[in-house]
Motif scaffolding. Structure first.
Motif, mmCIF file in Angstrom:
data_model
loop_
_atom_site.group_PDB
_atom_site.id
_atom_site.type_symbol
_atom_site.label_atom_id
_atom_site.label_comp_id
_atom_site.label_asym_id
_atom_site.label_seq_id
_atom_site.Cartn_x
_atom_site.Cartn_y
_atom_site.Cartn_z
ATOM 1 N N SER A 251 0.840 -1.199 0.000
ATOM 2 C CA SER A 251 0.000 0.000 0.000
ATOM 3 C C SER A 251 0.872 1.244 0.000
ATOM 4 N N THR A 252 0.296 2.348 -0.442
ATOM 5 C CA THR A 252 0.991 3.627 -0.445
ATOM 6 C C THR A 252 -0.013 4.763 -0.334
ATOM 7 N N LEU A 253 0.421 5.820 0.290
ATOM 8 C CA LEU A 253 -0.367 7.039 0.320
ATOM 9 C C LEU A 253 -0.206 7.756 -1.022
ATOM 10 N N ILE A 254 -1.290 8.294 -1.541
ATOM 11 C CA ILE A 254 -1.264 9.075 -2.777
ATOM 12 C C ILE A 254 -1.690 10.501 -2.432
ATOM 13 N N SER A 255 -0.800 11.463 -2.630
ATOM 14 C CA SER A 255 -1.134 12.845 -2.272
ATOM 15 C C SER A 255 -1.807 13.587 -3.417
ATOM 16 N N LYS A 256 -1.513 13.172 -4.642
ATOM 17 C CA LYS A 256 -2.044 13.882 -5.812
ATOM 18 C C LYS A 256 -3.014 12.991 -6.566
ATOM 19 N N LYS A 257 -4.246 13.428 -6.700
ATOM 20 C CA LYS A 257 -5.230 12.600 -7.416
ATOM 21 C C LYS A 257 -4.822 12.372 -8.866
ATOM 22 N N GLU A 258 -3.990 13.296 -9.409
ATOM 23 C CA GLU A 258 -3.523 13.135 -10.787
ATOM 24 C C GLU A 258 -2.616 11.920 -10.946
ATOM 25 N N THR A 259 -2.087 11.413 -9.837
ATOM 26 C CA THR A 259 -1.206 10.242 -9.895
ATOM 27 C C THR A 259 -1.993 8.951 -10.041
ATOM 28 N N LEU A 260 -3.273 8.960 -9.689
ATOM 29 C CA LEU A 260 -4.052 7.723 -9.671
ATOM 30 C C LEU A 260 -4.083 6.981 -11.007
ATOM 31 N N PRO A 261 -4.378 7.639 -12.144
ATOM 32 C CA PRO A 261 -4.385 6.880 -13.402
ATOM 33 C C PRO A 261 -3.046 6.213 -13.698
ATOM 34 N N SER A 262 -1.961 6.877 -13.323
ATOM 35 C CA SER A 262 -0.635 6.303 -13.582
ATOM 36 C C SER A 262 -0.404 5.057 -12.751
ATOM 37 N N ILE A 263 -0.725 5.117 -11.453
ATOM 38 C CA ILE A 263 -0.459 3.936 -10.622
ATOM 39 C C ILE A 263 -1.365 2.775 -11.030
ATOM 40 N N TYR A 264 -2.599 3.063 -11.456
ATOM 41 C CA TYR A 264 -3.459 1.982 -11.949
ATOM 42 C C TYR A 264 -2.832 1.338 -13.190
ATOM 43 N N HIS A 265 -2.243 2.174 -14.047
ATOM 44 C CA HIS A 265 -1.574 1.646 -15.248
ATOM 45 C C HIS A 265 -0.371 0.794 -14.866
ATOM 46 N N PHE A 266 0.436 1.279 -13.924
ATOM 47 C CA PHE A 266 1.607 0.511 -13.475
ATOM 48 C C PHE A 266 1.185 -0.832 -12.886
ATOM 49 N N LEU A 267 0.097 -0.821 -12.117
ATOM 50 C CA LEU A 267 -0.369 -2.057 -11.484
ATOM 51 C C LEU A 267 -0.896 -3.051 -12.520
ATOM 52 N N LYS A 268 -1.522 -2.546 -13.550
ATOM 53 C CA LYS A 268 -1.985 -3.432 -14.618
ATOM 54 C C LYS A 268 -0.803 -4.082 -15.318
ATOM 55 N N LEU A 269 0.237 -3.284 -15.584
ATOM 56 C CA LEU A 269 1.435 -3.833 -16.226
ATOM 57 C C LEU A 269 2.117 -4.865 -15.335
ATOM 58 N N ALA A 270 2.066 -4.634 -14.020
ATOM 59 C CA ALA A 270 2.719 -5.559 -13.085
ATOM 60 C C ALA A 270 1.937 -6.848 -12.905
ATOM 61 N N GLY A 271 0.676 -6.843 -13.289
ATOM 62 C CA GLY A 271 -0.127 -8.054 -13.199
ATOM 63 C C GLY A 271 -0.819 -8.263 -11.875
ATOM 64 N N SER A 272 -1.060 -7.182 -11.138
ATOM 65 C CA SER A 272 -1.783 -7.317 -9.870
ATOM 66 C C SER A 272 -3.236 -7.668 -10.150
ATOM 67 N N PRO A 273 -3.746 -8.767 -9.572
ATOM 68 C CA PRO A 273 -5.126 -9.172 -9.843
ATOM 69 C C PRO A 273 -6.163 -8.371 -9.068
ATOM 70 N N GLU A 274 -5.719 -7.650 -8.037
ATOM 71 C CA GLU A 274 -6.698 -6.903 -7.237
ATOM 72 C C GLU A 274 -6.048 -5.666 -6.632
ATOM 73 N N THR A 275 -6.734 -4.531 -6.797
ATOM 74 C CA THR A 275 -6.288 -3.278 -6.199
ATOM 75 C C THR A 275 -7.450 -2.654 -5.441
ATOM 76 N N ARG A 276 -7.125 -1.870 -4.448
ATOM 77 C CA ARG A 276 -8.134 -1.147 -3.670
ATOM 78 C C ARG A 276 -7.717 0.324 -3.581
ATOM 79 N N THR A 277 -8.676 1.207 -3.644
ATOM 80 C CA THR A 277 -8.433 2.624 -3.418
ATOM 81 C C THR A 277 -9.289 3.064 -2.244
ATOM 82 N N ILE A 278 -8.639 3.600 -1.221
ATOM 83 C CA ILE A 278 -9.315 3.991 0.014
ATOM 84 C C ILE A 278 -9.174 5.495 0.178
ATOM 85 N N GLU A 279 -10.286 6.195 0.271
ATOM 86 C CA GLU A 279 -10.264 7.648 0.426
ATOM 87 C C GLU A 279 -10.295 8.019 1.898
#
Length: 309
Positions: A251-279
């Motif tokens: 898990s990691t803290l995300i300070s900038k909402k603009e970073t979210l699409p990028s990390i989702y893309h990185f996670l897809k490339l890495a092959g993570s089968p499940e991600t969660r976003t907690i506000e």
């Protein structure tokens, strides 16, 4: 804030000053007639943190070197309480507690706040990694000075700034959770610009050189790195693949909402089968935790049964 967060609601300055008398000189009446402190004053913020950690977490000796990050305690506590809920989803809704839970804090900092909160709130064991030798020395001194942290916090040096898990996660070592508060900015200039903007907006006092005083401080390794938040998270996600079988949840803290699409893309490339976003919300501030795993629900339940029962 999270319902288990003890910092929900207003600060009780009577209790805080009773627990830590060094806070008393900084307590003033605000325009509404309530007790508060000047949050633009770094000394007042440090004294408040010392009082909060003493009252709620049994930490009698807490300090950070001059200029190092002095983080807001309520927000850091929120992260861990939501992370505890994340672990509970693999444990029949029950938050796992005590030393069975092993947590890795990437970039523990001189303040050592996540291990302090997590070890007190849930009894978890922590490993904290750090690249900054001054911060690491300060954190080690703090752990040694507080019996409440004995046998629950281990601190390890990360000699290579480009590495996140390598040289930190030992062979056959397992972690139930990874937490991280990554640097926000991509350069010292960007960090300084952000600090000046924050200082102007909040009316912070200025240093003799004209730069705003930073109430929460922060050194280079705490505020910026190559590629900024997005660059750090790209490395963290890519390198998490190598330890995917020995970590339940990253898990990691995300300070900038603009970073979210990028990390989702990185996670897809890495092959993570499940991600969660907690506000998370603290007053007007909104931040987010992104968590990911490489294990199936069945594998996660087997993990929980093996390690937490």
């Amino acid at each position: 804030m999270h319902p288990r967060n003890p910092h929900n609601g207003r600060y009780d300055f009577a209790q805080l000053t009773a627990a830590s008398p060094t806070l008393a000189p900084f307590v003033v009446s605000n325009p509404a007639g309530d007790n508060s402190i000047d949050f633009a004053n770094p000394a007042a913020v440090k004294a408040l943190n010392q009082a909060l950690l003493r009252q709620h977490y049994d930490v009698q000796h807490w300090d950070v070197p001059a200029g190092y990050l002095c983080p807001p305690i309520p927000g850091r506590a929120d992260y861990l309480h939501y992370a505890a809920d994340l672990l509970a989803t693999d444990n029949a809704g029950i938050v796992p507690t005590d030393k069975a839970v092993h947590v890795l804090d990437i970039g523990v900092g001189a303040n050592c706040v996540y291990p302090i909160i997590g070890s007190k709130a849930y009894g978890w064991r922590f490993v904290g990694s750090e690249t900054d030798s001054v911060a690491l020395k300060a954190a080690k001194s703090m752990v040694a000075a507080n019996p409440a942290l004995a046998n629950r916090v281990e601190l390890r040096v990360q000699s290579h700034q480009a590495f996140v898990f390598e040289d930190i996660v030992k062979p056959r070592e397992e972690f139930d959770l990874v937490v991280c508060n990554p640097p926000f900015h991509s350069s010292a200039e960007e960090a300084a610009s952000g600090s000046r903007r924050k200082g102007r907006n909040l009316g912070y006092p200025k240093t003799p050189g004209g730069a705003p005083v930073l109430n929460f401080g922060g050194q280079n390794t705490e505020l910026w790195c190559e590629g900024g938040e997005e660059g750090f998270l790209k490395r963290m996600v890519a390198q998490s693949v190598a330890v995917r079988e020995r970590v339940l949840w990253f898990s990691t803290l995300i300070s900038k909402k603009e970073t979210l699409p990028s990390i989702y893309h990185f996670l897809k490339l890495a092959g993570s089968p499940e991600t969660r976003t907690i506000e998370m919300k603290q007053g007007q501030k909104i931040s987010r935790i992104v968590a990911w795993t490489f294990q199936t629900p069945e594998q996660r339940q087997e993990w929980a049964a093996r390690r937490w029962k």
